[in-house]
Design an enzyme around this catalytic site. Sequence first.
Site, PDB file in Angstrom:
ATOM      1  N   GLY A   1     -16.093  47.036 -10.571  1.00  0.00           N
ATOM      2  CA  GLY A   1     -16.386  47.105  -9.138  1.00  0.00           C
ATOM      3  C   GLY A   1     -15.205  46.638  -8.311  1.00  0.00           C
TER       4      GLY A   1
ATOM      5  N   LEU B   1     -20.443  24.937 -12.999  1.00  0.00           N
ATOM      6  CA  LEU B   1     -21.595  25.544 -12.312  1.00  0.00           C
ATOM      7  C   LEU B   1     -21.163  26.752 -11.488  1.00  0.00           C
ATOM      8  CD1 LEU B   1     -21.414  24.833  -9.041  1.00  0.00           C
ATOM      9  CD2 LEU B   1     -22.250  22.636  -9.782  1.00  0.00           C
TER      10      LEU B   1
ATOM     11  N   CYS C   1     -13.286  30.079  -6.508  1.00  0.00           N
ATOM     12  CA  CYS C   1     -12.765  29.578  -7.793  1.00  0.00           C
ATOM     13  C   CYS C   1     -11.842  30.549  -8.528  1.00  0.00           C
ATOM     14  CB  CYS C   1     -13.930  29.176  -8.691  1.00  0.00           C
ATOM     15  SG  CYS C   1     -14.739  27.693  -8.089  1.00  0.00           S
TER      16      CYS C   1
ATOM     17  N   ARG D   1     -15.414  32.573   0.928  1.00  0.00           N
ATOM     18  CA  ARG D   1     -14.030  32.327   0.549  1.00  0.00           C
ATOM     19  C   ARG D   1     -13.559  33.434  -0.401  1.00  0.00           C
ATOM     20  NH1 ARG D   1     -14.464  25.963  -0.890  1.00  0.00           N
ATOM     21  NH2 ARG D   1     -16.559  26.593  -1.488  1.00  0.00           N
TER      22      ARG D   1
ATOM     23  N   LEU E   1     -18.707  41.961 -17.451  1.00  0.00           N
ATOM     24  CA  LEU E   1     -18.155  43.288 -17.734  1.00  0.00           C
ATOM     25  C   LEU E   1     -18.670  44.283 -16.699  1.00  0.00           C
ATOM     26  CD1 LEU E   1     -18.122  43.862 -21.623  1.00  0.00           C
ATOM     27  CD2 LEU E   1     -16.213  43.376 -20.096  1.00  0.00           C
TER      28      LEU E   1
ATOM     29  N   ASP F   1     -18.261  11.694   2.160  1.00  0.00           N
ATOM     30  CA  ASP F   1     -17.479  12.808   2.698  1.00  0.00           C
ATOM     31  C   ASP F   1     -16.782  12.334   3.938  1.00  0.00           C
ATOM     32  OD1 ASP F   1     -16.719  15.551   3.745  1.00  0.00           O
ATOM     33  OD2 ASP F   1     -17.876  16.119   1.978  1.00  0.00           O
TER      34      ASP F   1
ATOM     35  N   THR G   1     -11.357  20.871  -9.789  1.00  0.00           N
ATOM     36  CA  THR G   1     -10.492  21.638 -10.683  1.00  0.00           C
ATOM     37  C   THR G   1      -9.049  21.322 -10.309  1.00  0.00           C
ATOM     38  OG1 THR G   1     -12.170  23.358 -10.771  1.00  0.00           O
ATOM     39  CG2 THR G   1      -9.943  23.975 -11.466  1.00  0.00           C
TER      40      THR G   1
ATOM     41  N   LYS H   1     -10.811  24.051 -17.982  1.00  0.00           N
ATOM     42  CA  LYS H   1     -11.412  24.640 -16.770  1.00  0.00           C
ATOM     43  C   LYS H   1     -10.604  25.852 -16.314  1.00  0.00           C
ATOM     44  CE  LYS H   1     -13.727  25.346 -13.119  1.00  0.00           C
ATOM     45  NZ  LYS H   1     -15.068  25.892 -13.110  1.00  0.00           N
TER      46      LYS H   1
ATOM     47  N   VAL I   1     -19.988  21.459  -5.420  1.00  0.00           N
ATOM     48  CA  VAL I   1     -19.952  20.677  -6.658  1.00  0.00           C
ATOM     49  C   VAL I   1     -20.433  19.245  -6.432  1.00  0.00           C
ATOM     50  CG1 VAL I   1     -18.385  19.697  -8.394  1.00  0.00           C
ATOM     51  CG2 VAL I   1     -18.210  22.107  -7.773  1.00  0.00           C
TER      52      VAL I   1
HETATM   53  P1  NAD Z   1     -16.114  22.387  -0.966  1.00  0.00           P
HETATM   54  O1  NAD Z   1     -14.952  22.864  -0.166  1.00  0.00           O
HETATM   55  O2  NAD Z   1     -17.422  23.080  -0.873  1.00  0.00           O
HETATM   56  O3  NAD Z   1     -16.364  20.850  -0.671  1.00  0.00           O
HETATM   57  C1  NAD Z   1     -15.362  19.884  -0.672  1.00  0.00           C
HETATM   58  C2  NAD Z   1     -15.853  18.708   0.155  1.00  0.00           C
HETATM   59  O4  NAD Z   1     -14.903  17.660   0.021  1.00  0.00           O
HETATM   60  C3  NAD Z   1     -15.985  19.005   1.652  1.00  0.00           C
HETATM   61  O5  NAD Z   1     -17.246  18.619   2.103  1.00  0.00           O
HETATM   62  C4  NAD Z   1     -14.873  18.167   2.280  1.00  0.00           C
HETATM   63  O6  NAD Z   1     -15.184  17.695   3.569  1.00  0.00           O
HETATM   64  C5  NAD Z   1     -14.784  17.029   1.298  1.00  0.00           C
HETATM   65  N1  NAD Z   1     -13.492  16.316   1.329  1.00  0.00           N
HETATM   66  C6  NAD Z   1     -12.251  16.825   1.362  1.00  0.00           C
HETATM   67  N2  NAD Z   1     -11.341  15.852   1.393  1.00  0.00           N
HETATM   68  C7  NAD Z   1     -12.020  14.685   1.376  1.00  0.00           C
HETATM   69  C8  NAD Z   1     -11.643  13.333   1.383  1.00  0.00           C
HETATM   70  N3  NAD Z   1     -10.369  12.967   1.396  1.00  0.00           N
HETATM   71  N4  NAD Z   1     -12.607  12.397   1.362  1.00  0.00           N
HETATM   72  C9  NAD Z   1     -13.907  12.749   1.342  1.00  0.00           C
HETATM   73  N5  NAD Z   1     -14.331  14.017   1.325  1.00  0.00           N
HETATM   74  C10 NAD Z   1     -13.398  14.973   1.342  1.00  0.00           C
HETATM   75  O7  NAD Z   1     -15.581  22.383  -2.468  1.00  0.00           O
HETATM   76  P2  NAD Z   1     -16.392  22.799  -3.786  1.00  0.00           P
HETATM   77  O8  NAD Z   1     -16.612  24.269  -3.794  1.00  0.00           O
HETATM   78  O9  NAD Z   1     -17.516  21.878  -3.991  1.00  0.00           O
HETATM   79  O10 NAD Z   1     -15.262  22.502  -4.885  1.00  0.00           O
HETATM   80  C11 NAD Z   1     -14.835  21.186  -5.175  1.00  0.00           C
HETATM   81  C12 NAD Z   1     -13.983  21.253  -6.434  1.00  0.00           C
HETATM   82  O11 NAD Z   1     -14.765  21.717  -7.529  1.00  0.00           O
HETATM   83  C13 NAD Z   1     -12.802  22.229  -6.337  1.00  0.00           C
HETATM   84  O12 NAD Z   1     -11.729  21.702  -7.057  1.00  0.00           O
HETATM   85  C14 NAD Z   1     -13.327  23.472  -6.999  1.00  0.00           C
HETATM   86  O13 NAD Z   1     -12.298  24.257  -7.541  1.00  0.00           O
HETATM   87  C15 NAD Z   1     -14.205  22.906  -8.088  1.00  0.00           C
HETATM   88  N6  NAD Z   1     -15.310  23.774  -8.514  1.00  0.00           N
HETATM   89  C16 NAD Z   1     -16.002  24.514  -7.596  1.00  0.00           C
HETATM   90  C17 NAD Z   1     -17.059  25.305  -8.023  1.00  0.00           C
HETATM   91  C18 NAD Z   1     -17.827  26.156  -7.044  1.00  0.00           C
HETATM   92  O14 NAD Z   1     -18.577  27.041  -7.492  1.00  0.00           O
HETATM   93  N7  NAD Z   1     -17.702  25.969  -5.745  1.00  0.00           N
HETATM   94  C19 NAD Z   1     -17.410  25.333  -9.378  1.00  0.00           C
HETATM   95  C20 NAD Z   1     -16.714  24.538 -10.271  1.00  0.00           C
HETATM   96  C21 NAD Z   1     -15.656  23.761  -9.836  1.00  0.00           C
END
Ligand code: NAD
Length: 432
Positions: free
Chosen positions: A256, A156, A263, A330, A253, A30, A124, A207, A11
């Site tokens: 599987g 996304l 997520c 995951r 729909l 990060d 989220t 969400k 994200v």
């Molecule tokens: P991710 O695990 O891919 O990435 C998270 C990043 O945050 C990592 O690079 C980690 O090192 C960094 N991080 C963690 N703690 C930190 C800190 N204290 N300071 C700086 N960086 C830090 O996560 P993601 O899949 O991108 O998801 C992020 C959020 O968005 C979640 O809440 C998820 O539920 C939500 N989300 C994800 C998706 C998806 O498809 N992956 C879609 C919509 C919403």
Amino acid sequence: MKLAVVGTGYVGLVTGACFANLGNEVVCVDKDKERLAVLEQGQVPFYEPGLPELVSKNHKAKRLSFTSDLIHAVKKADVVFIAVGTPPKENGQADISAVVEVAKGIARALNGDKKFRVIVNKSTVPVGMGDIVTKILIENKIPEKYFSVVSNPEFLREGSAISDFLNPDRIVIGASNNRAFNIITELYRSLNAHIIFTSVKSAELIKYASNAFLATKISFINEIANVCERVGSDVKEVAYAMGMDRRIGREFLNAGLGYGGSCLPKDVSALIHLARESGYDPQILTSVNEINEYQIDSFIGKITKTLKNVRGKNIAVLGLAFKPETDDLREAPSLKVIKELIRKGARIKAYDPAAEKAARKLIPQATFSPGVYDTIEGADAIVLVTEWPEFRDIDLEKARKLVKKPYLFDGRNIYDPKRVREAGFKYFGVGR
Ligand code: NAD
């Protein structure tokens, strides 16, 4: 605008790269230094189509930079996005510790500063997180006139993340004042998307409710599939005709092995936890999760029942990622299926176009192959777990000659059973 995006996962990095490409000056933050080193070289530490090109282009143009220095990035920014992970705890509750840590860092950065900032929660998070972030800033003596916390959940999908970000069905902006709402609206203006203005708490729940509904559609059609298997209907035919009804819709729909990924499972569990904490017992959501688990157990049951005893049998697994076009493992159904088959004594050879590297660490007992035909050679059964496009077009006659036993377990219903049987296989789908 000057933006800081905290978290460079799916994200955060997509948000940062897309906003940079729209002309903003973006600093991505990060705490993972290895990840930052990869990004500094213009590369992307995970598989997402189109993202390496977008990151590299904007990095070279100096619109996109990377740092571990949260304080510096926040000080320079007009808007700070929080996009860190919110993984599930043992009890299903969302772990908000990373968001809290970032909020405390933002508070340190804003100390003594007199510029107005919008802090946007894109992670989220449970309903009430906006209030928690606000409280952290106030407790750290940041006057409320200098900041506003907004909820802007992200919808996304991995695998089509850039296009989803740039062409969203809607953008939800949960804000408690017009100034913050207007700033975030301005940021998204060039997307010409439908923008919905809500309270912070509604945005937070939108969400979870959206993801829970998608999971419900999947478990619903899986429940119908389980009925189909018992009464002789074909769930593909049933789902197709159901989906033609615009009130129902075709998407999600597909019967599987159920949903996986970072997520849907965690968000359904987090919503169940949130509902229970609020004093309500969510019955549909609980069943949605139970059906999802049942799908895997019943699929493994089909394999073990057909092969009698899987001990010592060679099982070829096609697909590891939780869905096509990603390397994300995951909560991937593949891991549950493979681990259980290994526990029962099976030998696993697997192939995935993107997720092999990550899978090697998680299932070291399995062996991996560079292509479909290598994988299935000498197999006692083919088990398809992820519906990568290249699996749809395999040469079934060639495959039949390569395998030892003609069993094909199609965990995503991608094959035409008649066609598979004509090639000499015994076909096992879900709900057909
Ligand atoms: P991710 O695990 O891919 O990435 C998270 C990043 O945050 C990592 O690079 C980690 O090192 C960094 N991080 C963690 N703690 C930190 C800190 N204290 N300071 C700086 N960086 C830090 O996560 P993601 O899949 O991108 O998801 C992020 C959020 O968005 C979640 O809440 C998820 O539920 C939500 N989300 C994800 C998706 C998806 O498809 N992956 C879609 C919509 C919403």
